[in-house]
Write a protein that holds these residues in place. Structure first.
Motif, PDB file in Angstrom:
ATOM      1  N   HIS A   1       0.852  -1.189   0.000  1.00 40.29           N
ATOM      2  CA  HIS A   1       0.000   0.000   0.000  1.00 40.29           C
ATOM      3  C   HIS A   1       0.882   1.231   0.000  1.00 40.29           C
ATOM      4  CE1 HIS A   1      -3.047  -2.856   1.483  1.00 40.29           C
ATOM      5  NE2 HIS A   1      -3.910  -2.014   0.965  1.00 40.29           N
ATOM      6  N   VAL A   2       0.631   2.120  -0.943  1.00 38.80           N
ATOM      7  CA  VAL A   2       1.391   3.361  -1.020  1.00 38.80           C
ATOM      8  C   VAL A   2       0.446   4.526  -0.751  1.00 38.80           C
ATOM      9  CG1 VAL A   2       2.775   4.858  -2.521  1.00 38.80           C
ATOM     10  CG2 VAL A   2       2.877   2.377  -2.807  1.00 38.80           C
ATOM     11  N   GLU A   3       0.730   5.333   0.249  1.00 36.63           N
ATOM     12  CA  GLU A   3      -0.059   6.549   0.477  1.00 36.63           C
ATOM     13  C   GLU A   3       0.472   7.637  -0.454  1.00 36.63           C
ATOM     14  OE1 GLU A   3      -1.476   6.622   5.164  1.00 36.63           O
ATOM     15  OE2 GLU A   3       0.201   7.841   4.536  1.00 36.63           O
ATOM     16  N   LEU A   4      -0.414   8.235  -1.216  1.00 38.41           N
ATOM     17  CA  LEU A   4       0.005   9.294  -2.140  1.00 38.41           C
ATOM     18  C   LEU A   4       0.112  10.618  -1.391  1.00 38.41           C
ATOM     19  CD1 LEU A   4      -2.300   8.371  -5.168  1.00 38.41           C
ATOM     20  CD2 LEU A   4       0.076   7.663  -4.745  1.00 38.41           C
ATOM     21  N   ASN A   5       1.063  11.450  -1.820  1.00 36.93           N
ATOM     22  CA  ASN A   5       1.256  12.729  -1.117  1.00 36.93           C
ATOM     23  C   ASN A   5       0.546  13.905  -1.797  1.00 36.93           C
ATOM     24  OD1 ASN A   5       2.850  13.067  -3.319  1.00 36.93           O
ATOM     25  ND2 ASN A   5       4.801  13.238  -2.218  1.00 36.93           N
ATOM     26  N   THR A   6      -0.676  13.657  -2.244  1.00 39.90           N
ATOM     27  CA  THR A   6      -1.477  14.757  -2.798  1.00 39.90           C
ATOM     28  C   THR A   6      -1.785  15.767  -1.685  1.00 39.90           C
ATOM     29  OG1 THR A   6      -3.379  13.382  -2.316  1.00 39.90           O
ATOM     30  CG2 THR A   6      -2.634  13.396  -4.592  1.00 39.90           C
ATOM     31  N   LYS A   7      -2.147  16.977  -2.064  1.00 34.22           N
ATOM     32  CA  LYS A   7      -2.463  18.002  -1.059  1.00 34.22           C
ATOM     33  C   LYS A   7      -3.736  17.663  -0.303  1.00 34.22           C
ATOM     34  CE  LYS A   7      -0.195  22.062  -2.964  1.00 34.22           C
ATOM     35  NZ  LYS A   7      -0.003  21.673  -4.397  1.00 34.22           N
ATOM     36  N   THR A   8      -4.692  17.086  -1.030  1.00 31.92           N
ATOM     37  CA  THR A   8      -5.987  16.778  -0.403  1.00 31.92           C
ATOM     38  C   THR A   8      -6.286  15.285  -0.514  1.00 31.92           C
ATOM     39  OG1 THR A   8      -7.109  17.260  -2.477  1.00 31.92           O
ATOM     40  CG2 THR A   8      -6.930  19.069  -0.896  1.00 31.92           C
ATOM     41  N   LYS A   9      -7.373  14.891   0.114  1.00 31.47           N
ATOM     42  CA  LYS A   9      -7.690  13.469   0.202  1.00 31.47           C
ATOM     43  C   LYS A   9      -8.265  12.908  -1.100  1.00 31.47           C
ATOM     44  CE  LYS A   9      -7.829  13.234   5.141  1.00 31.47           C
ATOM     45  NZ  LYS A   9      -8.627  12.892   6.333  1.00 31.47           N
ATOM     46  N   MET A  10      -8.490  11.586  -1.088  1.00 27.87           N
ATOM     47  CA  MET A  10      -8.914  10.879  -2.302  1.00 27.87           C
ATOM     48  C   MET A  10     -10.283  11.347  -2.790  1.00 27.87           C
ATOM     49  SD  MET A  10      -7.807   8.431  -4.300  1.00 27.87           S
ATOM     50  CE  MET A  10      -8.604   8.330  -5.895  1.00 27.87           C
ATOM     51  N   PHE A  11     -11.204  11.613  -1.849  1.00 26.54           N
ATOM     52  CA  PHE A  11     -12.568  11.936  -2.265  1.00 26.54           C
ATOM     53  C   PHE A  11     -13.115  13.216  -1.655  1.00 26.54           C
ATOM     54  CE2 PHE A  11     -12.283   7.214  -2.510  1.00 26.54           C
ATOM     55  CZ  PHE A  11     -12.316   7.118  -3.894  1.00 26.54           C
TER      56      PHE A  11
END
Ligand code: ADP
Ligand code: MG
Length: 498
Positions: free
Chosen positions: A24-34
């Motif tokens: 499992h890789v957590e992405l480092n986007t600024k905001t959440k998935m949904f």
């Protein structure tokens, strides 16, 4: 109860290990998935959340476009095909780490599928790991069980829940069963996860810190009797959070399962927990198959249909593959196989790369990161990269290269740099650690040493040059290590020919 283990070599004589890895890789986007809630680590519990993260009635998910792009890039880096049509599904389960009672994931239409990743072991052996799929999903919240000895739910007085992590974008990468690893099963598993880490760091899509759970590995292991075609029953050891533990957890399961099978027992399909303190696994929950989750299509989200232009644009931007990148570094640094293996085992390739980029020679960068820094990191129980930055190493090494300090003194300076955060020059200056370059001070020390060893001059004049060692040694001692030995020898030999 303590597990019975079979000797590892014996286990391999009787059984063939098969492994399968889920990362499992957590992405480092600024905001959440949904939702637009911030994707941050370490905030006060339940402050980085929105109504979507906690599943308030009437809240609706909206897909994070950046997370989709990152997932496509990762899929491409894994050598996967990118689905022209991909969709989300609800994975239903009741547990307070997700307020909705389901996790939005992907099921039969993952964003990426059918890939292959080249992995290089520390000894240079190459493995091509088959990838079944990589799919997008949301992370769950974090439960803390209070009271009770083990921090587990059993026996706890109460539990706390923090939804900050709920809804963090995840990609789950699933391998096909990996055959033929034999005694290297643990090493292959660990090297594979390291390759995924290198890959997501190169892509810049995850912080990939295992100790923070940005990168998590579940290791599936089964055994089958030699000569059997049929796959054995697997166990899934969850969330093993260091490369070293992955290797050890796989070996442990091979030894544990072999002991059970050899005594006529059956392996139960279940999750297992890895215990870092005792280096053992223990039973988690029994695990049957996907039907239990009652997957069904997520009605609140549209399918994802990435355009061919987007996919090709992302493909063109892919960084060099990790195994290829490593080979190029090894070549350009001019390290021997043995030297490079040390570097791989120490896990400091990115540090050496960054240090060399700042102007330090590869040989010196390797020396620093695989000896003194590693020793200090082990001593203090931290990672090398947490101890010191490539810029500090470059700063220190420049002082050695210019002859301002000796190698030996440099080690003292390093510790002081780490503890004070000051520059090498400041420490050398304030602590008076510079090499004594003043000839008259060195000559005085030489004269003193010669007076204490009256026969040395005579011996040197007779050509017995090994006699110089005693004088150089005592001058170095008198100068507290701050003299350049070659310079001392030069001055001493000048006296011999006087
Ligand atoms: P789950 O829902 O149990 O997590 P996944 O399909 O996500 O199932 O992952 C299962 C993993 O276990 C995959 O990597 C798969 O290749 C691997 N696997 C499946 N069967 C076996 C087996 N008999 N032995 C070892 N690994 C297996
Ligand atoms: Mg899975």
């Amino acid at each position: 109860m303590k597990d019975k283990l079979m000797d590892f070599d014996k286990a391999l004589e009787l059984f063939e290990p098969v492994i399968g890895l889920e990362v499992h890789v957590e992405l480092n986007t600024k905001t959440k998935m949904f939702s637009a809630a911030p994707n941050i680590f370490g905030a006060e519990p339940n402050t980085a959340i929105s109504e979507v993260c906690i599943g308030l009635p009437g809240s609706l998910p909206v897909v994070n476009g950046k997370a989709v792009e990152y997932s496509i890039s990762l899929g491409l880096a894994l050598g996967c095909k990118i689905a022209e049509h991909s969709s989300f599904a609800r994975k239903n389960y009741f547990y307070p780490d997700l307020g909705k009672n389901y996790q939005i994931s992907q099921y039969d239409e993952p964003i990426a599928y059918d890939g292959e990743v080249e992995v290089e072991l520390a000894d240079g052996e190459i493995w091509n790991i088959p990838i079944e799929r990589a799919h997008m999903e949301e992370d769950a919240g974090k439960l803390t069980h209070v009271g009770g000895a083990t921090g587990r739910i059993q026996g706890a007085e109460y539990s706390l829940v923090d939804y900050n992590r709920a809804g963090v974008p995840l990609v789950e990468i699933v391998t096909r069963p990996i055959f033929g690893t034999e005694g290297k099963a643990g090493e292959v598993a660990s090297a594979y996860v390291q390759t995924i880490r290198d890959m997501v760091l190169a892509l810049g899509i995850s912080d990939a810190r295992m100790e923070r759970g940005n990168l998590r590995c579940d290791a599936n292991v089964s055994l089958r009797p030699r000569g059997s075609e049929k796959l054995g029953t697997r166990t899934e050891t969850k969330n093993v959070n260091s490369f070293r533990s992955i290797e050890r957890a796989v070996r442990y399961e091979i030894q544990r399962q072999a002991a059970i099978l050899a005594s006529g027992g059956n392996i139960i399909q279940e999750t297992r927990h890895w215990h870092e303190d005792t280096s053992t696994t223990s039973a988690g929950r029994p695990k049957s198959d996907a039907e239990d989750y009652r997957y069904f299509p997520e009605p609140d989200l549209l399918p994802i249909q990435p355009s061919a232009e987007l996919v090709e644009k992302l493909r063109a931007e892919l960084p060099e593959a990790p195994a290829k990148h490593r080979r190029r570094l090894k070549e350009s640094w001019g390290f021997t196989d043995l030297e490079f293996r040390d570097v791989v085992n120490a896990g400091v390739i990115p540090q050496i790369e960054a240090t060399v980029a700042l102007g330090t020679s590869p040989a010196q960068a390797r020396k620093w990161w695989t000896s003194e820094i590693l020793r200090l990191a082990n001593e203090r129980g931290v990672e090398a990269e947490e101890l010191v930055t490539p810029a500090q190493v470059t700063d220190l090494d420049a002082q050695v290269a210019s002859g301002a300090i000796t190698d030996k003194i440099a080690r003292t300076v390093l510790v002081k740099m780490i503890d004070s955060g000051k520059s090498a020059a400041e420490i050398i200056e304030s602590e008076g650690l510079a090499v004594v370059s003043d000839d008259s001070a060195l000559e005085a020390a030489i004269d003193q040493a010669l007076a204490e060893n009256p026969d040395v001059l005579e011996k040197l004049r007779e050509g017995k040059l090994q006699a110089a060692g005693a004088i150089i040694g005592s001058v170095m001692k008198a100068m507290a290590g701050k003299a350049d030995a070659a310079k001392v020898r030069e001055l001493l030999m000048a006296k011999v020919s006087e």
